[in-house]
Scaffold this motif. Structure first.
Motif, PDB file in Angstrom:
ATOM      1  N   GLN A  14    -127.676  70.691  17.036  1.00 51.25           N
ATOM      2  CA  GLN A  14    -127.358  71.983  17.652  1.00 51.25           C
ATOM      3  C   GLN A  14    -126.941  71.790  19.107  1.00 51.25           C
ATOM      4  O   GLN A  14    -125.996  72.424  19.579  1.00 51.25           O
ATOM      5  CB  GLN A  14    -128.545  72.934  17.567  1.00 51.25           C
ATOM      6  N   GLU A  17    -123.466  70.272  19.167  1.00 52.87           N
ATOM      7  CA  GLU A  17    -122.464  71.285  18.835  1.00 52.87           C
ATOM      8  C   GLU A  17    -122.193  72.189  20.034  1.00 52.87           C
ATOM      9  O   GLU A  17    -121.041  72.534  20.316  1.00 52.87           O
ATOM     10  CB  GLU A  17    -122.936  72.119  17.641  1.00 52.87           C
ATOM     11  N   LYS A  18    -123.250  72.572  20.759  1.00 50.98           N
ATOM     12  CA  LYS A  18    -123.090  73.391  21.959  1.00 50.98           C
ATOM     13  C   LYS A  18    -122.228  72.688  22.997  1.00 50.98           C
ATOM     14  O   LYS A  18    -121.327  73.280  23.567  1.00 50.98           O
ATOM     15  CB  LYS A  18    -124.461  73.698  22.576  1.00 50.98           C
ATOM     16  N   ARG A  19    -122.514  71.413  23.232  1.00 52.53           N
ATOM     17  CA  ARG A  19    -121.750  70.644  24.220  1.00 52.53           C
ATOM     18  C   ARG A  19    -120.275  70.585  23.832  1.00 52.53           C
ATOM     19  O   ARG A  19    -119.392  70.731  24.669  1.00 52.53           O
ATOM     20  CB  ARG A  19    -122.294  69.231  24.364  1.00 52.53           C
ATOM     21  N   ILE A  20    -119.995  70.354  22.571  1.00 55.44           N
ATOM     22  CA  ILE A  20    -118.607  70.274  22.108  1.00 55.44           C
ATOM     23  C   ILE A  20    -117.910  71.616  22.299  1.00 55.44           C
ATOM     24  O   ILE A  20    -116.756  71.678  22.740  1.00 55.44           O
ATOM     25  CB  ILE A  20    -118.555  69.798  20.644  1.00 55.44           C
ATOM     26  N   LYS A  21    -118.599  72.712  21.986  1.00 56.54           N
ATOM     27  CA  LYS A  21    -118.004  74.039  22.168  1.00 56.54           C
ATOM     28  C   LYS A  21    -117.746  74.321  23.642  1.00 56.54           C
ATOM     29  O   LYS A  21    -116.729  74.919  23.992  1.00 56.54           O
ATOM     30  CB  LYS A  21    -118.895  75.112  21.558  1.00 56.54           C
ATOM     31  N   TYR A  22    -118.660  73.897  24.523  1.00 54.16           N
ATOM     32  CA  TYR A  22    -118.467  74.102  25.957  1.00 54.16           C
ATOM     33  C   TYR A  22    -117.275  73.299  26.460  1.00 54.16           C
ATOM     34  O   TYR A  22    -116.503  73.768  27.294  1.00 54.16           O
ATOM     35  CB  TYR A  22    -119.715  73.728  26.749  1.00 54.16           C
ATOM     36  N   ASP A  24    -114.640  72.529  24.697  1.00 53.97           N
ATOM     37  CA  ASP A  24    -113.468  73.281  24.230  1.00 53.97           C
ATOM     38  C   ASP A  24    -113.209  74.489  25.125  1.00 53.97           C
ATOM     39  O   ASP A  24    -112.058  74.802  25.444  1.00 53.97           O
ATOM     40  CB  ASP A  24    -113.648  73.742  22.790  1.00 53.97           C
ATOM     41  N   LEU A  25    -114.261  75.172  25.526  1.00 61.03           N
ATOM     42  CA  LEU A  25    -114.119  76.336  26.390  1.00 61.03           C
ATOM     43  C   LEU A  25    -113.505  75.941  27.732  1.00 61.03           C
ATOM     44  O   LEU A  25    -112.585  76.593  28.229  1.00 61.03           O
ATOM     45  CB  LEU A  25    -115.476  77.011  26.608  1.00 61.03           C
ATOM     46  N   ASN A  28    -109.831  75.094  27.227  1.00 67.21           N
ATOM     47  CA  ASN A  28    -109.036  76.314  27.046  1.00 67.21           C
ATOM     48  C   ASN A  28    -108.846  77.055  28.364  1.00 67.21           C
ATOM     49  O   ASN A  28    -107.766  77.607  28.619  1.00 67.21           O
ATOM     50  CB  ASN A  28    -109.679  77.221  26.004  1.00 67.21           C
TER      51      ASN A  28
END
Length: 98
Positions: A14, A17-22, A24-25, A28
């Protein structure tokens, strides 16, 4: 992950996954700001009388990172909103994609 050479130190899926989403953010947000900066630059070129064609714009990308200071200080002024961005660019007539 900045400064970590792409290694995720967390063992929990988890947190990874958070680090990867951050990441990406952040990517972007950089692409969006670069797009805004490119739009203003193109508008300035057109205002100065330079000819800008669709073919010219097709060769540039908003995903460049050489100007990003990974460990720099970033000051955000929430009271100073940027002007609205009009997405329409005044390009040379007839130079659009076929």
């Amino acid at each position: 992950s900045f400064g970590g050479d792409g290694i995720l130190p967390d063992k929990h899926s988890q947190d990874q996954e958070k680090r990867i989403k951050y990441i990406d953010l952040v990517a972007n947000a950089i692409i969006l700001q670069n797009t805004v900066d490119l739009t203003y630059a193109v508008r300035e070129l057109v205002a100065e009388g330079h000819e800008v064609k669709h073919e010219d714009l097709a060769r540039i990308s908003p995903y460049w990172t050489g100007h990003i200071k990974r460990f720099g200080d970033y000051v955000l002024d929430w009271d100073d909103a940027p002007p609205a961005l009009d997405a329409e660019l005044p390009l040379l007539a007839g130079s659009g994609p076929s």
